[in-house]
Design an enzyme around this catalytic site. Structure first.
Site, PDB file in Angstrom:
ATOM      1  N   HIS A  57     -26.158   6.713 -37.483  1.00  8.13           N
ATOM      2  CA  HIS A  57     -26.584   8.061 -38.298  1.00  8.13           C
ATOM      3  C   HIS A  57     -25.568   8.634 -39.001  1.00  8.13           C
ATOM      4  CE1 HIS A  57     -30.350   8.918 -35.578  1.00  8.13           C
ATOM      5  NE2 HIS A  57     -30.429   7.759 -35.613  1.00  8.13           N
ATOM      6  N   GLU A  59     -24.504  11.496 -39.402  1.00 12.18           N
ATOM      7  CA  GLU A  59     -23.567  12.443 -38.816  1.00 12.18           C
ATOM      8  C   GLU A  59     -22.570  11.872 -37.744  1.00 12.18           C
ATOM      9  OE1 GLU A  59     -27.690  14.483 -39.244  1.00 12.18           O
ATOM     10  OE2 GLU A  59     -26.771  12.481 -38.980  1.00 12.18           O
ATOM     11  N   CYS A  87     -30.602  15.246 -35.122  1.00 13.57           N
ATOM     12  CA  CYS A  87     -31.326  14.720 -34.029  1.00 13.57           C
ATOM     13  C   CYS A  87     -30.470  14.964 -32.869  1.00 13.57           C
ATOM     14  CB  CYS A  87     -31.466  13.340 -34.187  1.00 13.57           C
ATOM     15  SG  CYS A  87     -29.925  12.287 -33.871  1.00 13.57           S
ATOM     16  N   CYS A  90     -27.037  13.007 -32.701  1.00 12.76           N
ATOM     17  CA  CYS A  90     -26.031  13.638 -33.693  1.00 12.76           C
ATOM     18  C   CYS A  90     -25.749  14.919 -33.263  1.00 12.76           C
ATOM     19  CB  CYS A  90     -26.613  13.688 -35.138  1.00 12.76           C
ATOM     20  SG  CYS A  90     -26.865  12.089 -35.631  1.00 12.76           S
TER      21      CYS A  90
END
Length: 159
Positions: A57, A59, A87, A90
């Protein structure tokens, strides 16, 4: 009230979001920056598809890049600018990295038809036996022995 500099950082995260999701199609439409003392330390987009890595992801990628660049796992004093609300993975990564503040643009509700961040968050609140992925504990005693050894180390890797 956001400062001009904060808005500039967020616009860069949104630019990266578009690049990752729409232009390069390297993963979902997510972009992130790590900023320390007013300077960008890392900037990354989502690369789940490109890297064949469900943890890639934006992040997490940015946190990994910032840690390598700064030579530390401790990002205290750093801020995370994300094109979208974190999420659970993250957020947890930011928590463990000791990120000082998270700024985001789009909330989970905006893209809930595409990604299940809210569903995952709700699933994690359930008792273990009721979660989506079955979990089963085994060999606890053996793992506890390793934890006892680790606890006894005078210079153990604490973070």
């Amino acid at each position: 009230m956001a400062t001009q500099q904060q808005l500039t950082f967020m616009r860069e995260a949104i630019r990266i979001q578009r690049d990752a999701g729409v232009v390069r199609k390297s993963g979902g439409a997510f972009g992130a920056l790590i900023v320390k003392e007013g300077a960008v330390v890392a900037s990354c987009g989502n690369s789940v598809i490109k890297d064949l890595d469900p943890s890639a992801h934006a992040e997490v990628n940015a946190i990994r890049q910032a840690c390598r660049k700064l030579g530390t796992w401790d990002l205290s004093g750093c801020e995370l600018y994300s094109s979208c609300q974190c999420c659970p993975m993250c957020y947890s990564t930011a928590y463990w990295a000791r990120i000082s503040h998270i700024y985001y643009a789009a909330s989970w509700q905006i893209y809930r038809d595409l990604f299940s961040d809210e569903e995952i968050s709700q699933d994690m609140l359930k008792p273990i036996a009721q979660r989506h992925i079955p979990q089963e504990q085994m060999l606890e005693e053996e793992a506890v022995q390793v934890w006892e050894e680790f606890r006894a180390l005078p210079d153990g890797a604490r973070y």
